[in-house]
Structure formats: structure tokens, C-alpha cells
Design an enzyme around this catalytic site. Sequence first.
Site, PDB file in Angstrom:
ATOM      1  N   ASP A   1      71.342  43.799  31.298  1.00 66.94           N
ATOM      2  CA  ASP A   1      70.903  43.367  32.599  1.00 66.94           C
ATOM      3  C   ASP A   1      69.547  43.005  32.979  1.00 66.94           C
ATOM      4  OD1 ASP A   1      71.805  42.792  35.391  1.00 66.94           O
ATOM      5  OD2 ASP A   1      72.844  44.535  35.573  1.00 66.94           O
TER       6      ASP A   1
ATOM      7  N   HIS B   1      65.381  35.628  35.687  1.00 66.73           N
ATOM      8  CA  HIS B   1      66.102  36.953  35.852  1.00 66.73           C
ATOM      9  C   HIS B   1      67.014  37.485  35.284  1.00 66.73           C
ATOM     10  CE1 HIS B   1      64.498  36.374  40.323  1.00 66.73           C
ATOM     11  NE2 HIS B   1      64.319  35.081  40.112  1.00 66.73           N
TER      12      HIS B   1
END
Length: 467
Positions: free
Chosen positions: A364, A156
Site C-alpha cells: 500500500d 499515491h
Amino acid sequence: MSRLIVISNRVSAPSAQGGAQGGLAVAFQAALREFKGIWFGWSGERTDEFTGNINFQRNEGVTTATVDLEEQDIDEYYNGYANRTLWPLFHYRIDLAEFERGFADGYQRVNERFADTVRPLIEGDDVIWVQDYHMIPLGQELRQRGCENRMGFFLHIPWPPRRLLSSLPQAAELVATLFAYDVIGFHTEEWLDAFRDYVVNEMGAVLGDDGEIRLGDRTVIAIACPIGIDTKEFVAAAASPTARLTYRRIRDSADGRDLIVGVDRLDYSKGLEERFLGYERFLIDHPEQRKEVFLLQIAPPSRGEVGSYQHIRAQLESLSGRINGAYADIDWVPIRYVNQGFPRPVLAGIYRAARVGLVTPLRDGMNLVAKEYIAAQDPEDPGVLILSRFAGAALQMEEAVLVNPYSAEELSDAIATALAMPKAERLRRWRILMDSVEKEDVLWWRKRFTDVLIGEDEAEAESAEAQ
Ligand code: GDG
């Protein structure tokens, strides 16, 4: 039909209030409702001695199975290797990464404990899907315990550039364990490319067709598969009575001023200091706009036991205090800085009330807030998303105002552009963004990954069988 066993560090049981936090919780509760199975992981609780006792719960159609961990495990595995070593390094913050053998040992030990505990739950044709950087070696541990099931892994967070990863002691040994899986997923082509670069050039892996990568006698399929949000749920949340009430509360307290909103876990990767400085730059560049806007930054604290998080928290308190002290007037404060979390419908109402969504991480893996902001907008009068080029989401969201989050001047210009954007242009951009947030939602993501993991033909046969 095969069951899906999802394994991740933390498991959050769904709650009736919809108060779950974090991208993963939201994603799996939706996926597991549709696909029968179990979600296994750490309860978040401490125990004096690890027993491997599993606490099963069934809630809102989702079965969770959790174990408690010992203090030393939590220190070395979670606060240590996961959050002091891998998280900073994978977010390009080698300056914050701590390399200690005790952390690596604790990480390995907890992965072995998870493997011992979950192994008896796994049946012949179950499909296993392991999540994130806490659990990289778990697949190999399960194989060593005789598990021959199809097994996938999803990362992730970003995959770091090769040279950065090489600074991790025993990086190649850790990366080699990923070859125990059948499928490995990343959010974007950029992270996937960086992974290929590392395994080919540092470890001698060989690329094959259709995403195959071979190392020794193991072959994995590596794919880019961007996660989405539960868009329908979020659109409904934005129309709920709670969201409407929140919207009114914000608009009343805004007194005609435009709201710029940021919502982030309090984490150094989210670029909050740079965001505050960019906003200050905007106040300096556009003195006529002072008192016409305000920034609401919601930042619930996370990982408070880790020093770098205590540090960023103190930095932000001091920076917001300084900016407010320098520019506030008797009837206006430039930054409302809020260190608490809110239920999702409240969040949806806040997003909807905001003329600008400011999502500016320095790095991110994906970033779900950007997608939630779009989903919550009023289709007749949508706000503008400002998004960091360095969020994985930027590759799918090119109609946002894209910025370099390190540049205060670019941030200032982007805020000015967003505030001045004519309605027709806001509508045009929002429609394109919303189409992709609707199409590539969390169910699309889950299906795309499990189709590769199970094999598309088999997945279709199973879905026909289930109907
Ligand atoms: C990791 C990766 C990747 C935040 N404040 C509140 C609240 N939140 C929710 C948001 C959003 C989630 O937390 C944050 O998700 P992000 O994707 O923005 O970031 P991470 O937590 O760092 O997640 C990231 C993600 O995994 C999924 O793969 O996108 O790149 O770092 O859903 O809404 N939720 C509530 N109150 C808050 O105050 N209820």
C-alpha cells in the site's frame, strides 16, 4: 497569490453528508478550501463523443471542473492501462498485470485530451499539481502546449522495484515523461529509493544535491512526503451524534465480545484473503477465544468491471462463507463481511467501538485507514492497531503491532497480542501514534509538498499576503 490547480483522474464534489470515499477526495477537499484554486478531472460519467466541455461547480469552498469521457477511453485508459496494467504492476502483482498496446494508446490519448481541455484554464502564475498513476504523462503534454508554470506530480501508490518495472513495455519512455515536472513526490523513502534506482540504473539519470535528479536537460526534485488525514475533522466525526449512535449499535450487537475491524476498498492489494486466513488461524490457535471476539470486515466493491476484482470478490465470498460455516455457533458468527460503504461518521463510530484495527495490505502506498482508526479512538481507553509492514504508513507508525501480512501465524499472534494488551501499554502506544497522526496531517502534507513546489520563501510571502 498563485492559485493551485489540482488535476486527478476522479474529482468528487464535497457533499454535505460527508459521504466522500477514497483517500484523495478527503485530502483535496481539505487542501483546496485553504488554497484557492480548481480541482480538474474526469466526472466519472460517459459521453457518446468527447467534447472537452467542462462542468464547473462550486461547493463548500471548492471549485471543481470536470469532463465526461467516451466508453472507449474509459475501457482503455481507466479500466485498461490504469487499473489492469499500472495498478497491479506497481503493487508488485506482475501476475495480474495485463500488457496491451490498446491500453497504452488509450492512456496516452486521454492524457492528451486532459491537457487540451485544462490548458486554457491555466493562468501565468498558477501552480499545477498532478495526482497519481493515471496522469503520469500529463505534465509533458502540458509543456508541449506551452505551459511553463511550476508543476508537481504526486504518486499515491508504491513505486515498484526496478526489475519489476522493467517488465512494462516502454517503461523508460513513460518514466521519462515525469521529468517534465519540477517536483515529484512519493509517500516514503522506500518508493523514492526505488524510483532513483530505476532512473539512475536504467535511464542514466544523475543524482544531484537536495533531492535533485537530472536527465538530459531536465532537472526534477524528488521527495518523500507522507500523506496524512484531516485529523481534526475525523476526531470531530468520531464525537458526532451519528458516531455515538453507531458505537452503541455495535456494542449492543457485540454482546460483550471484542470487535476486530477491517475497512478496505475491495482490492487484492489490501490482503483480505490473507487476513481472513490469519483470523482463522487465530480461531484454531486459541479455541478459548472463539465466541469472545468477532471480525467485522467492511469492503465496499470497487473497479467491478475489471476481471481480477470480480475474482477477488468471489474468493472472499467463498472464504468468509467457509470460515463462518466451519466455526459459527447458533449464537455467534466469526466474520461479519459487509460489501457496502458507510458515511464517514458511521465509520468513525465503528472504528471507535473496535478493540483491534486490522490493517494488513500486502502492499500500500500509504494507507489512510490506519490513521483514521487511531484518530477515532477513545483517548481514555484506546484500541490497538495491527498494521502491515508493507503499508507506507508503517514507517510512521512503528508503535502499531507490525506484521507480515502473508503469514497467517504472525497475524494470529498479533491478534492475540492486541487482545491481551494491558491498558497502560495501549495508552502508551496510542499517544505516540496519535501525536504523529495529529502533527503529520493532510494539511502538513499539502504544505510540505507545495513549499517545495512553490519555493518555501515564496510560499511564506504568499501566506503573509493572504493574512
Ligand atoms: C490510495 C492508495 C493511499 C473505505 N471504505 C469506506 C470509506 N473508505 C475510505 C477510508 C479511507 C479511504 O477510503 C481509503 O484510503 P486508503 O489510503 O486506505 O486506500 P486507497 O483507496 O487504496 O488509496 C493508498 C491513498 O491513495 C492516499 O494517498 O493512502 O495507499 O492506495 O479514507 O475511510 N469511506 C466511507 N465509507 C466506507 O465504507 N465513507
